[in-house]
Design an enzyme around this catalytic site. Structure first.
Site, PDB file in Angstrom:
ATOM      1  N   GLU A   1       0.773  -1.311  -0.107  1.00 19.85           N
ATOM      2  CA  GLU A   1      -0.223   0.027   0.061  1.00 19.85           C
ATOM      3  C   GLU A   1       0.846   1.188   0.067  1.00 19.85           C
ATOM      4  OE1 GLU A   1      -2.754  -0.365   3.390  1.00 19.85           O
ATOM      5  OE2 GLU A   1      -3.761  -2.230   2.430  1.00 19.85           O
TER       6      GLU A   1
ATOM      7  N   ASN B   1       2.363  -5.164  -3.196  1.00 22.01           N
ATOM      8  CA  ASN B   1       0.854  -5.630  -2.757  1.00 22.01           C
ATOM      9  C   ASN B   1       0.175  -3.956  -2.824  1.00 22.01           C
ATOM     10  OD1 ASN B   1      -1.113  -7.492  -2.251  1.00 22.01           O
ATOM     11  ND2 ASN B   1      -0.968  -6.738  -0.369  1.00 22.01           N
TER      12      ASN B   1
ATOM     13  N   HIS C   1     -10.147  -6.207  -2.281  1.00 23.45           N
ATOM     14  CA  HIS C   1     -11.249  -6.112  -0.946  1.00 23.45           C
ATOM     15  C   HIS C   1     -12.353  -5.372  -1.824  1.00 23.45           C
ATOM     16  CE1 HIS C   1      -8.908  -7.195   2.408  1.00 23.45           C
ATOM     17  NE2 HIS C   1      -7.974  -6.497   1.979  1.00 23.45           N
TER      18      HIS C   1
ATOM     19  N   GLU D   1      -5.898 -10.592  -1.371  1.00 20.83           N
ATOM     20  CA  GLU D   1      -6.627 -10.288  -0.211  1.00 20.83           C
ATOM     21  C   GLU D   1      -8.354 -10.274  -0.439  1.00 20.83           C
ATOM     22  OE1 GLU D   1      -5.162  -6.852   2.338  1.00 20.83           O
ATOM     23  OE2 GLU D   1      -3.103  -7.429   1.746  1.00 20.83           O
TER      24      GLU D   1
ATOM     25  N   ASP E   1     -11.831 -10.270  -0.841  1.00 14.37           N
ATOM     26  CA  ASP E   1     -13.219 -10.638  -0.072  1.00 14.37           C
ATOM     27  C   ASP E   1     -14.161  -9.779  -0.549  1.00 14.37           C
ATOM     28  OD1 ASP E   1     -12.489  -8.181   1.363  1.00 14.37           O
ATOM     29  OD2 ASP E   1     -11.992  -9.240   3.350  1.00 14.37           O
TER      30      ASP E   1
END
Ligand SMILES: *[C@@H]1O[C@H](CO)[C@@H](O)[C@H](O)[C@H]1NC(C)=O
Ligand SMILES: *[C@@H]1O[C@H](CO)[C@@H](O)[C@H](O)[C@H]1NC(C)=O
Ligand SMILES: *[C@@H]1O[C@H](CO)[C@@H](O)[C@H](O)[C@H]1NC(C)=O
Ligand SMILES: *[C@@H]1O[C@H](CO)[C@@H](O)[C@H](O)[C@H]1NC(C)=O
Ligand SMILES: *[C@@H]1O[C@H](CO)[C@@H](O)[C@H](O)[C@H]1NC(C)=O
Length: 345
Positions: A157, A201, A237, A265, A267
């Site tokens: 990030e 990432n 996400h 990651e 979801d």
């Protein structure tokens, strides 16, 4: 609990998936084992030592369905080096040992991030001291896990949310090192161990947009300059129904730079309890993401950020493929379909 069971039964009838009868234990849902269907890719989860071996149904699912694990927090700087040069490897070791015990790989996570830093890193050091602290941190952690990590999110990030006006986020790393921050971390990592795949990432880079364009040109520059980089992690996400249309095309353009790509990651946040409609849409969204990976030759893994809804980092978001009872949701079956090359549910 009773209400939830009734709801699930109704949902299951509507979307005609097998229910608890067929899936008598959480892990053997119709004998579908996602890690097997994912081959040659890995199917992964963020693992959390709070629940591993403590919540037995969680442990059963996590022991059966996954071939790669990311420690959810256990390798973050504040956890693993809370005081200068004082390392607490215990919880991360537990995940690494667990992964070995089920013949799964590990993605290390992470080295350079603006969050979850201990105060001594974030506040008090001069640039020279911070530089030494960064190199020492990366070196000690990578030496401790030599031979045990398949990949590492070296950089997490760091791309700005104000692209194109700003390239990197404003945090302690860019404050002290400017544009050299990210190359520094990657270079230190490669110098310790050439084996693990080194990742950048990030979030909001999943579709083709200003932020992913910025990362793309940063990576073109790194490759031209010989900065060590192997792969890009796309966090994924998402809110329900908001998987970008350009996901696959975007994965492919990064792959075409000669890099691996991975979903790191995943979801799909329902922002509330599921109903038949939202669970069906959630399944479609999972299918779309997994399918984008399957369609991209250099996409090596799909990792979900957690396992079951009760242990997600998003309270009440019900974003995962297993529900709070560790029973598979429609999303679980959609992931299986995508890995098997079957059409969208
Ligand atoms: C674990 O799963 C079993 C069978 O699926 C179920 O009967 C039991 O209630 C679950 N335990 C917990 C703590 O959720
Ligand atoms: C680091 O310090 C900055 C500025 O004081 C603060 O805004 C930020 O929240 C801190 N980050 C962490 C991870 O503690
Ligand atoms: C970028 O800077 C320009 C000119 O200063 C400004 O108009 C624009 O709103 C900025 N864009 C973003 C995303 O901050
Ligand atoms: C189902 O859930 C979604 C998302 O939370 C919500 O917007 C929708 O109104 C719900 N539909 C029904 C029929 O309850
Ligand atoms: C495990 O997950 C919970 C809930 O998200 C979180 O509060 C906790 O910090 C996590 N534990 C570890 C060791 O990552």
């Amino acid at each position: 609990m009773a209400l939830r069971s009734v709801l699930l039964a109704v949902i299951s009838a509507i979307v005609s998936i097998p229910t608890a009868n067929a899936a008598s234990t959480p892990a053997s849902s119709n004998n579908i084992i996602l890690r097997n269907l994912a081959v040659p890719r890995f199917f992964g989860a963020a693992a959390n030592t709070t629940f591993l071996y403590h919540d037995l149904n969680y442990t059963e699912v996590i022991s059966t369905q996954f071939s790669i694990f990311t420690p959810e927090n256990e390798m973050k700087w504040e956890d693993i080096e809370p005081e200068p040069n004082s390392f607490d490897f215990g919880p991360a070791d537990e995940i690494v040992r667990f992964a070995e015990s089920v013949n799964a790989k590990v993605r290390g996570h992470n080295f350079m991030w603006g969050s979850q830093l201990p105060p001594w890193v974030n506040d008090t050091l001069t640039a020279t001291e911070l530089d030494r602290a960064l190199q020492n941190h990366i070196t000690k952690v990578m030496e401790h896990y030599r031979g045990k990590l398949y990949a590492i999110d070296v950089v997490n990030e760091m791309i700005s949310d104000n692209t194109p006006n700003e390239t990197f986020k404003d945090n302690i790393w860019t404050e002290k090192f400017g544009e050299e921050a990210v190359p520094k971390a990657l270079t230190y990592a490669r110098a310790v161990d050439s084996q693990p795949k080194l990742y950048i990432n990030d979030y909001s880079i999943e579709g083709i947009n200003s932020k992913s364009d910025t990362l793309y040109s940063v990576l073109q520059g790194f490759i031209a300059d010989g900065v060590p980089i192997d792969a890009v992690g796309f966090q994924c996400h998402f809110y329900l129904g908001q998987v970008p249309d350009t996901l696959q095309q975007n994965l492919q353009r990064f792959a075409d730079l000669g890099l691996d790509v991975a979903i790191t990651e995943l979801d799909i946040n329902l922002q509330g309890p599921g109903n038949a409609t939202s669970l069906e849409q959630q399944a479609k969204d999972y299918w779309t993401v997994v399918n984008a990976c399957v369609q991209t030759k250099r996409c090596v893994s799909v990792t979900v950020w957690g396992v079951s809804d009760d242990h997600s980092w998003i309270p009440g978001g019900n974003p995962l493929p297993w529900n709070a009872e560790k029973q598979p949701k429609p999303a679980f079956y959609a992931i299986a379909d995508a890995f098997e090359g079957k059409p969208e549910p």
